[in-house]
Design a protein around this motif. Structure first.
Motif, PDB file in Angstrom:
ATOM      1  N   TYR A 102       8.958  -0.001 -14.344  1.00 59.40           N
ATOM      2  CA  TYR A 102       7.848  -0.010 -13.396  1.00 59.40           C
ATOM      3  C   TYR A 102       6.563   0.545 -13.994  1.00 59.40           C
ATOM      4  O   TYR A 102       6.553   1.591 -14.656  1.00 59.40           O
ATOM      5  N   LEU A 103       5.480  -0.184 -13.721  1.00 56.09           N
ATOM      6  CA  LEU A 103       4.133   0.198 -14.104  1.00 56.09           C
ATOM      7  C   LEU A 103       3.392   0.666 -12.860  1.00 56.09           C
ATOM      8  O   LEU A 103       3.355  -0.038 -11.846  1.00 56.09           O
ATOM      9  N   GLY A 104       2.777   1.855 -12.945  1.00 54.33           N
ATOM     10  CA  GLY A 104       2.015   2.372 -11.827  1.00 54.33           C
ATOM     11  C   GLY A 104       0.529   2.127 -11.982  1.00 54.33           C
ATOM     12  O   GLY A 104       0.005   2.023 -13.099  1.00 54.33           O
ATOM     13  N   GLY A 105      -0.169   2.046 -10.841  1.00 52.02           N
ATOM     14  CA  GLY A 105      -1.616   1.861 -10.882  1.00 52.02           C
ATOM     15  C   GLY A 105      -2.232   1.936  -9.512  1.00 52.02           C
ATOM     16  O   GLY A 105      -1.560   2.229  -8.511  1.00 52.02           O
ATOM     17  N   ASN A 106      -3.532   1.668  -9.487  1.00 50.88           N
ATOM     18  CA  ASN A 106      -4.284   1.594  -8.230  1.00 50.88           C
ATOM     19  C   ASN A 106      -5.084   0.312  -8.194  1.00 50.88           C
ATOM     20  O   ASN A 106      -5.678  -0.088  -9.208  1.00 50.88           O
ATOM     21  N   LEU A 107      -5.087  -0.312  -7.042  1.00 47.83           N
ATOM     22  CA  LEU A 107      -5.831  -1.544  -6.833  1.00 47.83           C
ATOM     23  C   LEU A 107      -7.061  -1.228  -5.988  1.00 47.83           C
ATOM     24  O   LEU A 107      -6.938  -0.732  -4.863  1.00 47.83           O
ATOM     25  N   TYR A 108      -8.229  -1.513  -6.535  1.00 45.22           N
ATOM     26  CA  TYR A 108      -9.508  -1.297  -5.847  1.00 45.22           C
ATOM     27  C   TYR A 108     -10.038  -2.672  -5.447  1.00 45.22           C
ATOM     28  O   TYR A 108     -10.176  -3.556  -6.297  1.00 45.22           O
ATOM     29  N   ARG A 109     -10.380  -2.805  -4.153  1.00 41.13           N
ATOM     30  CA  ARG A 109     -10.836  -4.113  -3.671  1.00 41.13           C
ATOM     31  C   ARG A 109     -12.159  -3.984  -2.914  1.00 41.13           C
ATOM     32  O   ARG A 109     -12.376  -3.004  -2.199  1.00 41.13           O
ATOM     33  N   PRO A 110     -13.016  -4.987  -3.042  1.00 42.07           N
ATOM     34  CA  PRO A 110     -14.207  -5.024  -2.181  1.00 42.07           C
ATOM     35  C   PRO A 110     -13.769  -5.242  -0.723  1.00 42.07           C
ATOM     36  O   PRO A 110     -12.765  -5.913  -0.467  1.00 42.07           O
ATOM     37  N   ARG A 111     -14.497  -4.670   0.194  1.00 40.99           N
ATOM     38  CA  ARG A 111     -14.221  -4.938   1.608  1.00 40.99           C
ATOM     39  C   ARG A 111     -14.804  -6.297   1.963  1.00 40.99           C
ATOM     40  O   ARG A 111     -15.896  -6.655   1.572  1.00 40.99           O
ATOM     41  N   GLY A 112     -14.055  -7.070   2.694  1.00 45.42           N
ATOM     42  CA  GLY A 112     -14.510  -8.407   3.075  1.00 45.42           C
ATOM     43  C   GLY A 112     -13.355  -9.372   3.020  1.00 45.42           C
ATOM     44  O   GLY A 112     -12.366  -9.129   2.328  1.00 45.42           O
ATOM     45  N   ALA A 113     -13.462 -10.443   3.758  1.00 40.14           N
ATOM     46  CA  ALA A 113     -12.364 -11.402   3.835  1.00 40.14           C
ATOM     47  C   ALA A 113     -12.852 -12.792   3.434  1.00 40.14           C
ATOM     48  O   ALA A 113     -14.020 -13.130   3.598  1.00 40.14           O
ATOM     49  N   GLY A 114     -11.916 -13.579   2.933  1.00 42.36           N
ATOM     50  CA  GLY A 114     -12.180 -14.982   2.655  1.00 42.36           C
ATOM     51  C   GLY A 114     -12.812 -15.274   1.312  1.00 42.36           C
ATOM     52  O   GLY A 114     -12.899 -16.429   0.913  1.00 42.36           O
TER      53      GLY A 114
END
Length: 587
Positions: A102-114
C-alpha cells in the motif's frame, strides 16, 4: 606476431616474471561516484539520441526491477476522510499498488463539479515530515493546496518508508535484494506509475493533461517517471538535474543505473514534452543555467522544440520554497491550462491541517492481507520467476541477461604486447585483459581459470589442446592472475556507477571470444575451470552465435541466492532469469 611461449615437457610449467608490473586497467583506476563531474555527450542527430533514449529507458526499468513490467490491472484505492476547505478539498488515500502493498497519500481537488481538470502527481523529497513537510525551505501542503485552488487535481504521495508507506524501510537493499532488483528506487518508480494509472481514471481528471513535480529525491522520482511514462505531459523536477551530484539516497541509486550514464541524460528524456528545470544557487544545481540547461536544451533542439524546456535559478539553499513553487505554478498554468495570465500566478497563504487529519493510517490499520517486508520480497521473487519462466523467446532471455551483466560484444578488439603478455582491450573502454596465446591449427580454444592465465595454461585441458597443435588463448579475467590490482569499492553506491568484479569477468570472457573469432578460423571452444565455469556459462549465454562449451561441469552449482552472492555476484541476475536462462541459452 603471436607471443612466443616456451613449452617444456610434461608436466607443463609456465611462469611469468615475478617482477612483471600489473597492467593498468581503467576499471581499477577510474572510479565514478555520485560526485563525479559528468559531461553531456554530443549526440548530434535525433536518430542517435532516440537510440540512446531507448537504451536509457530500458536501463531504468530493468535496474528498477520493472523489466519485464509486472502486471498492471486496475488500482484498488481507498479514499476517505474528506476535508472541505475554501476552494479545495483534501482526502486521505491508500493505493494497493501491488497485492498486499500500500502507498499512502493525499488527494487535493478543486471545488466544483462537472469539470475535467489537469492533474499533478507530486512525490516529496527527504524532508523530515515527508509529504506533510511544511517549512520555509519546502512545503508539500502549500504547493498542493495552491495548485488545487488554481484548478489542478493533485496527488501527493509517499516515498517508501515515509508517513503511511511503512511496509519497507526507506533504506534497504542488501545483496540478496540486489540480485532481484528489489529496492526503494524500484518500489518508488512502481508506485509513481501506479499513481498515474489511478489518477488518470478519476472522473474529474483529464488524462491527457497529467504533470509531475517534486524536489530533491522527489525531483529524481519526477524525472525518472517522466523518462519512462509518456503520460507525463509536463514536468518540473526541482533542484536535482545536476552534472556534479547524482543523488545520495538508496532510493536514487540502484546497481547499474548510472554505468556510463548520468542524471542530465535521464532528465533530457522528457524531450520534447514541456519541462521546467528549477535550480538553486546554494546546492548542486548551481550551474544549471550555464551547464545542465544548455545540455538539455540541445536535446530539445534535435526535435525542433528548444523553447519547450525552460529554466530558473532561485537564490536559496537546497529547497522547494515559495519562489520555486511560484515558478512551477506559472509553468503549469501556461502549459496545462494555456492561461494567458500565467505569469501573474502567485502563492496564497494556506491552512495547514493537523497531522492526524492527513495521515491515512492514523487510527486506521493497514487493510487485511497487507504483507510484511519478508512476504513482500518473497512475492517479488515469485512474480519475477513466473514472468521470466513464461518467456519462450530466447532473444528476449538473452536481452535480460545482457542488461544484468552489461556485456558488450565488441566490434573490434585491439591487442598489444606488454610485460610479456598479449593485452586485449576494447577501443575507448579503457579495459586491459592480459592473455597468453599459443598459435596453432584447428579449432581455437579459450581456457579460463579462477587463478588466471598461467593456471589456465597449466591445466590438463590446455596442455592437451597444445599437444594436439590447436591454438589456445588463456586470459587473466578481471581481478585474477596478473590482473589483480587495487580497486576502491568504498563508495556506498559503487555498483550504481561500476559493474561488479564478476560482471567484468563475464565481459572479459566475451572480449576474448570476440578476439579469438577474429584471430583464428573456426568457432571457438570455451572451457571454464572451477568457479570460472560459472563465469563462462553466463558469458556464452549473452554472446551472439553458438559458443561451444566443454570441460568440467558446474553441475554442483545450484545457483541459489547465497551461491550467487558467493560465486557470481551480479545485481539483477536473478531478475533476468539467472542460471536457468544461462543454461537454456547455452544448451
Amino acid at each position: 606476431m603471436p607471443l612466443a611461449i616456451l613449452f617444456l615437457a610434461l608436466p607443463l610449467l609456465l611462469a611469468l616474471p615475478a617482477a612483471a608490473a600489473p597492467v593498468e586497467d581503467a576499471r581499477n583506476t577510474r572510479v565514478v561516484t555520485t560526485d563525479t563531474h559528468f559531461r553531456m555527450p554530443d549526440y548530434g542527430t535525433l536518430e542517435r539520441w532516440e537510440r540512446r533514449k531507448r537504451e536509457l529507458r530500458e536501463r531504468i526499468l530493468f535496474t528498477a526491477g520493472l523489466d519485464p513490467m509486472p502486471a498492471r490491472g486496475p488500482v484498488r484505492a481507498e479514499v476517505f476522510g474528506r476535508l472541505d476547505r475554501d476552494g479545495y478539498s483534501i482526502e486521505k488515500v491508500l493505493l494497493e499498488t501491488m497485492p498486499g502493498y500500500y502507498l499512502g497519500g493525499n488527494l487535493y481537488r478543486p471545488r466544483g463539479a462537472g469539470a475535467k481538470f489537469p492533474a499533478i502527481v507530486t512525490p516529496h523529497g527527504h524532508w523530515v515530515y515527508g509529504r506533510l513537510e511544511h517549512s520555509d525551505t519546502g512545503s508539500i501542503p502549500a504547493r498542493a493546496i495552491n495548485l488545487a485552488r488554481q484548478g489542478f487535481v493533485v496527488f501527493a504521495y509517499d516515498m517508501v518508508g515515509y508517513n503511511d508507506t511503512i511496509q519497507t524501510p526507506h533504506d534497504f537493499a542488501g545483496k540478496q535484494e540486489q540480485l532481484w532488483n528489489f529496492g526503494p528506487l524500484g518500489l518508488q518508480l512502481w508506485n509513481s506509475l501506479r499513481a498515474v494509472d489511478w489518477i488518470a481514471t478519476l472522473p474529474d481528471v483529464d488524462p491527457a493533461r497529467i504533470g509531475a513535480t517534486g524536489a530533491s529525491g522527489g525531483g529524481t522520482q519526477t524525472f525518472l517517471l517522466a523518462a519512462v511514462d509518456e503520460r507525463i505531459q509536463y514536468a518540473a523536477p526541482v533542484n536535482m538535474i545536476s552534472a556534479i551530484m547524482q543523488g545520495g539516497s538508496p532510493c536514487e541509486n540502484m546497481p547499474g543505473l548510472r554505468v556510463g550514464a548520468f542524471n542530465v541524460e535521464y532528465g533530457a528524456m522528457m524531450a520534447p514534452r514541456p519541462m521546467l528545470m528549477v535550480s538553486a544557487t546554494g546546492d548542486w544545481t548551481r550551474n544549471t543555467l550555464e551547464e545542465e540547461y544548455p545540455a538539455v536544451k540541445g536535446i530539445y533542439s534535435l526535435y525542433g522544440k528548444a523553447d519547450s524546456v525552460t529554466a530558473v535559478r532561485i537564490d536559496a539553499p537546497h529547497n522547494y520554497n515559495k519562489d520555486s513553487r511560484e515558478a512551477v505554478y506559472r509553468f503549469f498554468a501556461k502549459q496545462a491550462q494555456k492561461d494567458p495570465g500565467a505569469a501573474d500566478r502567485k502563492e496564497k497563504s494556506v491552512r495547514v491541517e493537523k497531522l492526524q487529519d492527513m495521515l491515512a493510517l492514523h487510527n486506521h490499520p493497514l487493510p487485511p492481507g497487507a504483507l510484511s517486508y519478508d512476504a513482500l520480497f518473497a512475492q517479488w521473487r515469485s512474480n519475477a520467476r513466473e514472468q521470466v519462466n513464461a518467456i519462450a523467446d530466447k532473444a528476449e532471455r538473452r536481452r535480460l541477461l545482457g542488461l544484468a551483466l552489461g556485456t558488450v560484444w565488441p566490434e573490434k578488439v585491439e591487442d598489444r604486447e606488454e610485460n610479456g603478455r598479449r593485452i586485449l582491450s576494447r577501443p575507448g573502454a579503457g579495459d586491459a585483459v592480459p592473455a597468453l596465446w599459443k598459435a596453432g591449427k584447428g579449432a581455437p580454444l579459450l581456457v579460463v581459470h579462477p587463478d588466471g592465465a598461467t593456471a589456465a595454461m597449466n591445466s590438463s585441458e590446455a596442455r592437451q589442446a597444445i599437444a594436439g597443435g590447436r591454438p589456445v588463448l588463456a586470459i587473466d579475467a578481471f581481478q585474477t592472475g596478473s590482473a589483480k590490482a587495487p580497486r576502491d569499492r568504498s563508495h556506498r553506491h559503487f555498483t550504481t556507477f561500476q559493474r561488479t568484479d564478476d560482471a567484468e569477468r563475464a565481459q572479459d570472457i566475451v572480449t576474448a571470444m570476440a578476439w579469438l573469432r577474429a584471430a583464428a578460423p573456426g568457432e571457438p571452444e570455451v572451457i571454464g575451470l572451477g568457479d570460472a565455469s560459472i563465469w563462462v556459462r553466463f558469458a556464452a549465454a549473452v554472446a551472439p552465435g553458438k559458443i561451444k562449451l566443454s570441460g568440467p561441469s558446474s553441475a554442483g552449482f545450484a545457483a541459489t541466492d547465497d551461491e550467487l552472492i558467493a560465486k557470481f555476484f551480479v545485481p539483477g541476475i536473478q531478475r533476468a532469469g539467472g542460471w536457468a536462462s544461462a543454461l537454456l541459452l547455452t544448451e
